[in-house]
Design a protein around this motif. Sequence first.
Motif, mmCIF file in Angstrom:
data_model
loop_
_atom_site.group_PDB
_atom_site.id
_atom_site.type_symbol
_atom_site.label_atom_id
_atom_site.label_comp_id
_atom_site.label_asym_id
_atom_site.label_seq_id
_atom_site.Cartn_x
_atom_site.Cartn_y
_atom_site.Cartn_z
ATOM 1 N N MET A 1 44.211 -48.989 35.782
ATOM 2 C CA MET A 1 42.963 -48.498 36.369
ATOM 3 C C MET A 1 42.316 -49.605 37.190
ATOM 4 O O MET A 1 42.264 -50.766 36.767
ATOM 5 C CB MET A 1 42.010 -48.024 35.263
ATOM 6 N N SER A 200 40.840 -50.711 27.773
ATOM 7 C CA SER A 200 41.631 -51.346 28.829
ATOM 8 C C SER A 200 42.796 -52.128 28.244
ATOM 9 O O SER A 200 43.926 -52.069 28.753
ATOM 10 C CB SER A 200 40.728 -52.271 29.658
ATOM 11 N N LEU A 203 45.568 -49.797 26.943
ATOM 12 C CA LEU A 203 46.307 -49.100 27.994
ATOM 13 C C LEU A 203 47.136 -50.031 28.864
ATOM 14 O O LEU A 203 48.013 -49.572 29.602
ATOM 15 C CB LEU A 203 45.326 -48.321 28.888
ATOM 16 N N SER A 204 46.870 -51.336 28.769
ATOM 17 C CA SER A 204 47.472 -52.277 29.716
ATOM 18 C C SER A 204 48.817 -52.836 29.272
ATOM 19 O O SER A 204 49.481 -53.538 30.024
ATOM 20 C CB SER A 204 46.516 -53.451 29.959
ATOM 21 N N ASP A 324 39.840 -40.928 36.255
ATOM 22 C CA ASP A 324 41.011 -41.821 36.265
ATOM 23 C C ASP A 324 41.543 -42.036 34.850
ATOM 24 O O ASP A 324 42.758 -42.101 34.637
ATOM 25 C CB ASP A 324 40.653 -43.170 36.895
ATOM 26 N N LYS A 327 43.500 -38.955 33.858
ATOM 27 C CA LYS A 327 44.819 -38.919 34.498
ATOM 28 C C LYS A 327 45.773 -39.918 33.846
ATOM 29 O O LYS A 327 46.954 -39.630 33.651
ATOM 30 C CB LYS A 327 44.685 -39.215 35.994
ATOM 31 N N GLU A 328 45.245 -41.096 33.509
ATOM 32 C CA GLU A 328 46.052 -42.128 32.860
ATOM 33 C C GLU A 328 46.563 -41.642 31.504
ATOM 34 O O GLU A 328 47.733 -41.836 31.154
ATOM 35 C CB GLU A 328 45.217 -43.393 32.679
ATOM 36 N N LYS A 331 49.289 -38.899 31.674
ATOM 37 C CA LYS A 331 50.636 -39.443 31.926
ATOM 38 C C LYS A 331 51.217 -40.057 30.662
ATOM 39 O O LYS A 331 52.403 -39.871 30.357
ATOM 40 C CB LYS A 331 50.574 -40.511 33.036
#
Length: 462
Positions: A1, A200, A203-204, A324, A327-328, A331
């Motif tokens: 993101m 963050s 997800l990273s 966003d 959407k992340e 997926k």
Amino acid sequence: MDFNRYNDGFFAVNGKNGFLPQREPMKALPSKYEELQNIINAMPIVKDNNEAGLLSKEGAFEKAIDNLPNLLPLVKEETDPYLLQALFRAYAFFTSAYTLAPAHFEFLKNGKYGKAYNYLPPQIAQPFVEVSQKLEVFPWIDYHYAYSLGNYRKIDENAGMNWDNLGMCVKFSGMPDERGFIMLHVDMNQYSPGLIDGISMALSSEKEVIINEGLHKVLYAISEINERRKLMWTASRWKHYNDFRVFIMGIAGNEEIFGPGLVFGGVSEEHKKYRGQTGAQDNIIPTLDIFTGVIQFYPNNELTEYLLDLRQYRPKVIQYFLEDLRKELEKKPLIDRLQKSHNTEGKITLLKILEEIYAFRNGHWQFVQKYIMANTVYPKATGGTPIISWIPNQLKAVLSAMKSTFKLLPSRTPDFDQTTWLEKFNTKVELLNQQLKVLHGEKANPDEIFALNEQFGLKDSQ
């Protein structure tokens, strides 16, 4: 993101600011807007000097607005995000105070909300629409730029962001319960940077240790937020909610108050309808719903449509962030990643986060029972949504998410008592079922509904 995308000059969603402004909002308007600031100072039912203000006397606020010049030419020149926010805040308060003053005074007389004005004078309407277009939001009082996150000032500049060190820049009642009610929302958001940082982090990376560290950060943040939220019972006494509630009512969904809508004088002859200011416009729980997958369990009904409709009553950068994030996670759903890697610790932490979401929503549901249902027979929330079914709709979603996640745990999990967890979960389900049974009876008694919380051992203050 791309977190650079979530910066509008006032808000910047990231691990430093969370959902709070990048710096403290303007306490007051500059001298060139003295006419506006004078009305702001005089407006509250109780002013800062404890004298009666304009909203304490029927018709007084309307007279003050009659003498207000139209500052549209001046507003058109402004580009500074912090000044635009302060102007939006001022005109939002004026709009609500002006249109809803008759409803407020009717309530004082007979305990029922009266009719609002259907016409907003050009000296408010034109500059308000202008500044709202600059900020790309609806011209109506909101949670971000107007009533809450953009409306705080520190009392002691060297102290923290706890609600009792925060004052309101603009206010309706001017009484302690209004300050406590809305400043506690700001207080809770002091933990939103950790929330964003943890999300963050999770997800990273595909590394289990980093994902789990991120999840633990999220859990810590929402746990602290929940502890702060419980202070509402002290910060704002439930019997005093109606001192200011009518002024944050919206047009949409509240036809009993606004009828066909509101005409913005000098802008359009069309009757406009916007949703009112509501804590449902806050970003903490919507963010967690997306991150944890609760959103996948939203029922397909009109109440969920209301919830998604409220997404557009946020600054554009917040909308971009939520979209966003959605959407992340579409997926790469978090639970799928944890399941694929057999990350039991991660799944247990996720379950604990879901429990905190439940605690938040169930606590909010108890607020509704006391602050609204026990105070008024009016069936609509400030956002125009139906009171008795709005939060139960979302409670069902998080309970479904909890059950689904629990089923994915291995049969044996050290340091996690599955039998006890399941017993407590079933108690939560039964509490809601019993409350809905009372709620849909012939004469729903708010006190009876509230008493069930203690009976089931889930009273919010415990």
